[in-house]
Design a protein around this motif. Structure first.
Motif, short mmCIF file in Angstrom:
data_model
loop_
_atom_site.label_atom_id
_atom_site.label_comp_id
_atom_site.label_asym_id
_atom_site.label_seq_id
_atom_site.Cartn_x
_atom_site.Cartn_y
_atom_site.Cartn_z
N SER A 211 0.84 -1.20 0.00
CA SER A 211 0.00 0.00 0.00
C SER A 211 0.87 1.24 0.00
CB SER A 211 -0.97 0.01 1.19
OG SER A 211 -2.02 0.93 0.91
N PRO B 57 -3.50 7.30 -11.73
CA PRO B 57 -3.93 5.93 -11.41
C PRO B 57 -3.06 4.85 -12.06
CG PRO B 57 -5.78 7.26 -12.20
CD PRO B 57 -4.55 8.06 -12.45
N MET C 25 -0.18 4.44 -9.83
CA MET C 25 -0.63 3.66 -8.66
C MET C 25 -0.73 2.17 -9.03
SD MET C 25 -3.86 4.38 -6.19
CE MET C 25 -4.69 3.05 -5.33
N ASP D 38 -12.21 5.30 -0.61
CA ASP D 38 -11.98 6.25 -1.71
C ASP D 38 -10.99 5.74 -2.76
OD1 ASP D 38 -9.74 6.45 -0.11
OD2 ASP D 38 -9.75 8.63 0.05
N GLN D 39 -10.27 4.65 -2.46
CA GLN D 39 -9.32 4.11 -3.44
C GLN D 39 -9.89 2.94 -4.23
OE1 GLN D 39 -6.41 5.66 -4.15
NE2 GLN D 39 -7.20 7.18 -2.70
N GLN E 297 -11.61 10.53 -8.92
CA GLN E 297 -10.66 11.40 -8.21
C GLN E 297 -10.05 12.43 -9.16
OE1 GLN E 297 -8.16 9.64 -5.08
NE2 GLN E 297 -6.46 10.83 -5.90
N HIS F 111 -9.65 3.12 -8.08
CA HIS F 111 -8.28 2.95 -8.57
C HIS F 111 -7.86 1.49 -8.53
CE1 HIS F 111 -7.27 7.43 -7.57
NE2 HIS F 111 -7.80 7.29 -8.77
N VAL G 35 -6.58 -0.35 1.81
CA VAL G 35 -6.88 1.06 1.53
C VAL G 35 -8.27 1.40 2.06
CG1 VAL G 35 -5.47 1.40 -0.58
CG2 VAL G 35 -7.76 0.38 -0.76
N HIS H 62 3.46 10.69 -6.55
CA HIS H 62 2.05 11.06 -6.64
C HIS H 62 1.80 12.46 -6.07
CE1 HIS H 62 1.01 6.68 -7.26
NE2 HIS H 62 0.18 7.28 -8.10
#
Ligand code: TYM
Length: 332
Positions: free
Chosen positions: A6, A129, A132, A149-150, A108, A153, A146, A44
């Motif tokens: 993560s 993304p 990521m 909100d992730q 996002q 992604h 996570v 990021h």
């Protein structure tokens, strides 16, 4: 041991309770029986406006906070994204198998781009993304702890892994999100209809991991609840109280129902006072511990050096296989 990966952005002076409860507490738990790689994602962090000196400081602060919260660099590999060049290299390949429309549909990106207008948004924000996805896929990751909100992604990451494997041959493990429903969305203390976040929340709406105990306690005591007086878990009808119950439960390990039962018939006063003390006791030692770790930069550099070395062992092998599959002539 199953592999987990993560990342967290070093975009603020302190992590907040959403970060800790939604993600970091799970990182810490998983390090015991997983092969864990945890990354401070400085690359990021430059996709939006930022200050270079602040980024440098916040990267160290992030690492120090992770250790103060309980990550053990003996068990988990803790490293900084820009120390491992494979992240940017694989991201390029993934950019080339992602549709433009697919990237533009990420919520996002849409939210962040909407804030300054599309002309202000960087291309980096659009390709965020895929970087990521690169972070995750380089480690043949099975699970990714996570917050809610992730999720989108993570879905894109799974799609890209499957697409690459289908087109070029089995290369990447398709990762599963590890999103623990109870704590996956900690909400703002002043506006329980939005998630707790640095960009949207007011200072009173956020408890920071590095807050001083008095101000953290005050924020809990002045948290918005509702006009009933019943401590009861109901996310729809009572989002403020439910959020406080979630925080209470996560910090004490006690069940939400049991906590609600303890305060039955007492209104919110005693409940908030007790939780404010629990939160104060939690943040109390963290600031001093973080500052002490920050005093020894050489030791932090050493830990990050070891983390990056372990990360590169895995990431180089994956990148090498991916480069080979896509038809790049390997340098000999
Ligand atoms: P970031 O830095 O915004 O947040 C770090 C982690 O905290 C979680 N989180 C929350 N969880 C519950 N409630 C909240 N209010 C809340 N706010 C934040 C986030 O879900 C996240 O797990 N794109 C990522 C960083 C990243 C990453 C990765 C994550 C880069 N590469 C690879 C996993 C795997 C981000 O911006 O998180």
């Amino acid at each position: 041991r199953p592999r987990v990966f993560s990342g967290i952005q070093p975009t603020a002076d302190s992590f907040h309770f959403g970060n800790y409860l939604g993600a970091l507490q799970h990182w810490i738990r998983l390090q015991d029986d997983h092969d864990a790689f945890y990354c401070v994602v400085d690359m990021h962090a430059i996709t939006v406006d930022y200050d270079p000196a602040a980024l440098r400081e916040r990267t160290y602060r992030s690492v120090a906070q992770l250790l103060a919260l309980g990550l053990d660099p003996q068990r988990a590999s803790v490293f900084v994204q820009s120390h491992v060049p494979e992240h940017a290299e694989l991201a390029w390949v993934l950019n080339c198998i992602t549709g433009l429309g697919e990237a533009q549909r990420m919520t996002q990106f849409k939210d962040k781009a909407a804030r300054g207008g599309l002309n202000q948004a960087s291309v980096g924000l659009l390709t965020y993304p895929m970087l990521m996805a690169s972070d995750i896929l380089l480690y043949q990751t099975q699970g990714v702890p996570v917050g809610e909100d992730q999720r989108q992604h993570l879905e894109l990451t799974r799609d890209l892994a499957q697409r690459f494997n289908g087109r070029f041959g089995e290369t990447f493990t398709v990762p599963e999100p590890i999103i623990i429903a109870d704590t996956a969305k900690i909400v703002d203390l002043q506006d329980p209809t939005i998630k707790m976040s640095k960009s949207a929340s007011s200072p009173k709406g956020i408890v920071d991991v590095l807050d001083d105990p008095k101000s953290a306690a005050k924020k809990i005591r002045s948290a918005v609840t509702d006009s009933e007086a019943e401590v009861r878990f109901d996310r729809e009808e009572k989002p403020g109280v439910s959020n406080l119950l979630t925080i209470y439960s996560a910090l004490t390990g006690r069940k939400v129902d049991e906590i609600a039962g303890q305060y039955a018939g007492q209104g919110y006063g005693a409940f908030k006072v007790d939780l404010s003390e629990i939160v104060a006791d939690f943040v109390g030692p963290l600031r001093a511990a973080t500052m002490e770790l920050l005093d020894d930069r050489a030791e932090l550099d050493r830990i990050l050096g070891e983390g990056a070395a372990r990360a590169r062992e895995v990431s180089q092998a994956t990148l090498d296989a991916a480069y080979d599959r896509v038809g790049f002539v390997r340098a000999r």
